[in-house]
Write an enzyme that holds these catalytic residues in place. Structure first.
Site, PDB file in Angstrom:
ATOM      1  N   GLY A  76       0.797  -1.224   0.000  1.00 37.37           N
ATOM      2  CA  GLY A  76       0.000   0.000   0.000  1.00 37.37           C
ATOM      3  C   GLY A  76       0.831   1.276   0.000  1.00 37.37           C
ATOM      4  O   GLY A  76       0.301   2.370   0.166  1.00 37.37           O
ATOM      5  N   LYS A  94       6.481  19.669  -5.098  1.00 42.12           N
ATOM      6  CA  LYS A  94       6.914  20.078  -3.766  1.00 42.12           C
ATOM      7  C   LYS A  94       8.180  20.937  -3.841  1.00 42.12           C
ATOM      8  O   LYS A  94       8.327  21.904  -3.088  1.00 42.12           O
ATOM      9  CB  LYS A  94       7.159  18.830  -2.914  1.00 42.12           C
ATOM     10  CG  LYS A  94       5.855  18.068  -2.663  1.00 42.12           C
ATOM     11  CD  LYS A  94       6.118  16.684  -2.132  1.00 42.12           C
ATOM     12  CE  LYS A  94       4.818  15.976  -1.792  1.00 42.12           C
ATOM     13  NZ  LYS A  94       5.036  14.597  -1.336  1.00 42.12           N
TER      14      LYS A  94
END
Ligand code: NAP
Length: 429
Positions: free
Chosen positions: A188, A206
């Site tokens: 995940g 970012k």
């Protein structure tokens, strides 16, 4: 304490939004005490209204996000939908209808930060987005406020947990890229389509936000040089180890030596094992900041996930609510320095180049001549030969990216050079 609550509209109630709502409810008394007034969840905009959302009263849920932000009685809009539209229009409408905004939307801020800041300023409202860069890790506020009196020269960060997990797996187990990605997906840590992470798009957004705030200038997503990490191999890690290094996908924002320009880039790079960023394991993020007066600082923590990201959103919510009660706004965009962003060719760093060459006399001298002709000085050379073929690993001193590109082009033309197996920048020294 004021008894009339401040009203919050939550746009999006997914991984991050559901945690924001949960913390607002479970920490309501503490939040009220810290702010000086209670905060009330006044509406929750989602795409699929029939979905069960624990702890959210059904009457607050709406699919009409536009009507919610235009209500006129909303104090703060928390945007955690993501993507460009409708998030951009909703944020703009929120300012026009009297609300301040907290967002976690890196893609939107990297692309349209300047216009959104202008809209906030025009309407005398706040735009806060601590959660957009590295989840729970405080970075925007330290750069905007704590370091506002200093001069930041460099920001070097691991700002994507998925890619750090994959590279860390490759480093610690000797696995190849695909094997490590498969494990990240199974656990995940990587999405079904990992492109935004592994190709460096997420980190580039970012980097744009960080560079703008660190250097008081505007850096757009298009200004950020970007290279993903899909080409990094197990052999690269073996080479890195021989040099006492590891490999990380880094976001690097730098002020030029003369201070007249900045650069922002994202690419895999070797860093020495002694550098603090080398010990950032798994899906963790860390950002290393170098400034004139403070010296070196490192910010470390979970860069994503519902609850860590909600922590940053809530911090912003408290700050914006406090400003609201004081009839003030916090610091807006600071882009006064207006520094140009230099192209990648002007970036100066060290390189690790791995060449497949013919194993015969004179090859090393030929290769060394090409480096010298392009003004790239060699630090070390390592040669391994077998059955008429050899590999040559060259580590350079600092040189411009343009000089290195010219060197590699010329090397490829040599008959004795069979191929350029890898080129990796060496950072953090
Ligand atoms: N997840 C993280 O770890 C993380 C970390 C840092 C920053 N962020 C940022 O946080 C933001 C949200 O991410 P997330 O992971 O929470 O996303 P998510 O789980 O996909 O949730 C998105 C939410 O937005 C709602 N939504 C989508 N389109 C909408 C529309 N047109 N109108 C109203 N609601 C709409 C969805 O509704 P439904 O629930 O009905 O589908 C869902 O509740 C993004 O900007 C992301 O980059 C996320």
């Amino acid at each position: 304490m004021r008894t009339r609550p401040l009203k919050v509209a939550l746009l999006g109630c997914g991984v991050v939004g559901s945690e924001v709502a949960r913390i607002m409810t479970t920490h309501a008394d503490d939040l009220a005490a810290r702010i000086g007034a209670p905060v009330e969840l006044a509406g929750v905009a989602v795409r699929r209204p029939s979905r069960v959302r624990e702890g959210i009263p059904a009457e607050l849920v709406t699919t009409d996000a536009t009507a919610l932000v235009k209500r006129g009685d909303i104090d703060v809009v928390v945007e955690v939908i993501g993507g460009i539209e409708p998030a951009r229009s909703l944020i703009t409408a929120a300012f026009e209808h009297g609300a301040s905004v907290v967002s976690a939307n890196k893609a939107l801020l990297a692309q349209d930060g300047a216009a959104l800041h202008a809209a906030a300023e025009e309407n005398n409202k706040d735009l806060y987005y601590e959660a957009a860069v590295a989840g729970a890790i405080p970075l925007i506020r330290p750069l905007r406020e704590s370091l506002a009196g200093d001069k930041v020269n460099r920001v070097l960060g691991i700002v994507n947990g998925t890619t750090n997990f994959i590279l860390d797996k490759m480093d610690s187990t000797g696995a190849g890229y695909q094997e490590a990605l498969d494990e990240a997906t199974a656990l995940g840590y990587a999405e079904a389509d990992p492109t935004a992470d592994v190709e460096g798009f997420d980190a580039a957004a970012k980097a744009a936000i960080l560079a703008g705030i660190a250097f008081h200038t505007r850096v757009r997503l298009d200004d950020v040089y970007r290279e993903g990490m899909t080409e990094v191999t197990a052999a690269d890690f073996r080479s890195a180890k021989e040099m006492g290094c590891t490999i990380k996908l880094l976001a690097i924002c730098e002020r030029s030596k003369d201070g007249a320009s900045v650069t922002a880039r994202v690419h895999p790079a070797m860093i020495p094992l002694t550098h603090p960023l080398a010990s950032v394991r798994g899906a963790y993020n860390a950002v290393f900041v170098e400034s004139d007066a403070a010296g070196q600082l490192m910010f470390y923590g979970p860069g994503a996930g519902g609850s860590p990201t909600a922590s940053a959103v809530l911090g912003d919510l408290v700050a914006v609510c406090r400003n609201r009660l004081n009839g003030a706004t916090g610091p807006g965009e600071s882009a006064y320095a207006a520094l140009p962003v230099s192209p990648m060719g002007e970036v100066v760093t060290r390189y690790h180049i791995s060449l497949d060459v013919a194993d015969k006399p004179g090859v090393l001298a030929q290769v060394a001549t090409v480096f010298a002709e392009h003004g790239v000085s060699i630090d070390t050379v390592r040669q391994q030969g077998k059955d008429g073929e050899a590999s040559l690993v060259v580590v350079t001193h600092r040189a411009s990216d343009a000089s290195l590109t010219g060197t590699v082009e010329a090397l490829r033309k040599l008959d004795t050079v069979r191929g350029v197996a890898s080129i990796m920048r060496v950072e953090g020294e």
